[in-house]
Design a protein around this motif. Structure first.
Motif, PDB file in Angstrom:
ATOM      1  N   ILE A 173      71.855 -15.390  54.052  1.00  0.00           N
ATOM      2  CA  ILE A 173      72.723 -16.348  54.748  1.00  0.00           C
ATOM      3  C   ILE A 173      73.979 -16.539  53.916  1.00  0.00           C
ATOM      4  O   ILE A 173      73.899 -16.787  52.714  1.00  0.00           O
ATOM      5  CB  ILE A 173      72.010 -17.697  54.958  1.00  0.00           C
ATOM      6  N   LYS A 174      75.114 -16.411  54.579  1.00  0.00           N
ATOM      7  CA  LYS A 174      76.396 -16.653  53.924  1.00  0.00           C
ATOM      8  C   LYS A 174      77.316 -17.298  54.947  1.00  0.00           C
ATOM      9  O   LYS A 174      77.500 -16.770  56.044  1.00  0.00           O
ATOM     10  CB  LYS A 174      76.999 -15.346  53.413  1.00  0.00           C
ATOM     11  N   ASP A 175      77.878 -18.435  54.589  1.00  0.00           N
ATOM     12  CA  ASP A 175      78.821 -19.149  55.468  1.00  0.00           C
ATOM     13  C   ASP A 175      78.250 -19.371  56.869  1.00  0.00           C
ATOM     14  O   ASP A 175      78.901 -19.090  57.878  1.00  0.00           O
ATOM     15  CB  ASP A 175      80.146 -18.389  55.565  1.00  0.00           C
ATOM     16  N   ASP A 176      77.008 -19.861  56.941  1.00  0.00           N
ATOM     17  CA  ASP A 176      76.337 -20.162  58.213  1.00  0.00           C
ATOM     18  C   ASP A 176      76.173 -18.932  59.109  1.00  0.00           C
ATOM     19  O   ASP A 176      76.187 -19.038  60.332  1.00  0.00           O
ATOM     20  CB  ASP A 176      77.078 -21.257  58.989  1.00  0.00           C
ATOM     21  N   ARG A 177      76.018 -17.761  58.499  1.00  0.00           N
ATOM     22  CA  ARG A 177      75.799 -16.527  59.250  1.00  0.00           C
ATOM     23  C   ARG A 177      74.664 -15.740  58.624  1.00  0.00           C
ATOM     24  O   ARG A 177      74.498 -15.753  57.409  1.00  0.00           O
ATOM     25  CB  ARG A 177      77.051 -15.654  59.228  1.00  0.00           C
TER      26      ARG A 177
ATOM     27  N   LEU B 247      75.738 -12.353  61.920  1.00  0.00           N
ATOM     28  CA  LEU B 247      75.251 -12.920  63.172  1.00  0.00           C
ATOM     29  C   LEU B 247      75.314 -14.438  63.145  1.00  0.00           C
ATOM     30  O   LEU B 247      74.829 -15.071  62.209  1.00  0.00           O
ATOM     31  CB  LEU B 247      73.798 -12.491  63.418  1.00  0.00           C
ATOM     32  N   CYS B 248      75.913 -15.000  64.159  1.00  0.00           N
ATOM     33  CA  CYS B 248      75.888 -16.433  64.414  1.00  0.00           C
ATOM     34  C   CYS B 248      76.248 -16.621  65.878  1.00  0.00           C
ATOM     35  O   CYS B 248      76.713 -15.692  66.534  1.00  0.00           O
ATOM     36  CB  CYS B 248      76.837 -17.208  63.497  1.00  0.00           C
TER      37      CYS B 248
ATOM     38  N   ALA C   1      76.872 -22.475  69.367  1.00  0.00           N
ATOM     39  CA  ALA C   1      76.246 -23.428  68.449  1.00  0.00           C
ATOM     40  C   ALA C   1      77.187 -23.775  67.299  1.00  0.00           C
ATOM     41  O   ALA C   1      76.755 -24.129  66.207  1.00  0.00           O
ATOM     42  CB  ALA C   1      74.937 -22.858  67.904  1.00  0.00           C
ATOM     43  N   GLY C   2      78.468 -23.653  67.528  1.00  0.00           N
ATOM     44  CA  GLY C   2      79.444 -23.989  66.495  1.00  0.00           C
ATOM     45  C   GLY C   2      79.510 -22.942  65.400  1.00  0.00           C
ATOM     46  O   GLY C   2      79.746 -23.257  64.238  1.00  0.00           O
ATOM     47  N   ASN C   3      79.282 -21.663  65.764  1.00  0.00           N
ATOM     48  CA  ASN C   3      79.282 -20.556  64.808  1.00  0.00           C
ATOM     49  C   ASN C   3      78.239 -20.744  63.712  1.00  0.00           C
ATOM     50  O   ASN C   3      78.499 -20.515  62.541  1.00  0.00           O
ATOM     51  CB  ASN C   3      80.672 -20.337  64.212  1.00  0.00           C
ATOM     52  N   ARG C   4      77.055 -21.159  64.149  1.00  0.00           N
ATOM     53  CA  ARG C   4      75.922 -21.321  63.231  1.00  0.00           C
ATOM     54  C   ARG C   4      74.777 -20.450  63.721  1.00  0.00           C
ATOM     55  O   ARG C   4      74.810 -19.911  64.817  1.00  0.00           O
ATOM     56  CB  ARG C   4      75.531 -22.789  63.157  1.00  0.00           C
TER      57      ARG C   4
END
Length: 96
Positions: free
Chosen positions: A22-26, A70-71, A75-78
């Protein structure tokens, strides 16, 4: 709106996704292939699966390396369960 995964849900999902982080909500993973044509074939398959799953983040291809992020935009790019399912599917057909 699609609900993002948080805390324990996210940790549990990540524990079932070998090679992903996981990096920067992705959800992020890099795949290395023997050649550009192999990487391109893989990337096309990923894009077909991604299109079926709904809008999500991008990918990057440099010669024989493909980097996926992937995000879910909704969902707010999460990260959502949709992204986790897509990562599982990608892991099943990755031939690296």
């Amino acid at each position: 709106m699609v609900r993002p995964l948080e805390g324990a849900e996210l940790e549990a999902a990540l524990s079932q996704l070998p090679g992903w982080s996981i990096k920067d909500d992705r959800l992020v993973r890099e795949f290395r292939f023997r050649s550009f044509p192999e990487a391109l074939c893989f990337l096309i398959r990923v894009r077909v699966c991604r299109r079926a799953a709904g809008p999500s983040s991008g990918d990057d291809n440099v010669y024989a390396t493909v980097r996926l992020e992937l995000c879910t935009h909704e969902a707010g790019n999460r990260i959502t369960e949709r992204d986790v399912a897509l990562a599982r599917e990608i892991n099943r057909f990755a031939w690296v």
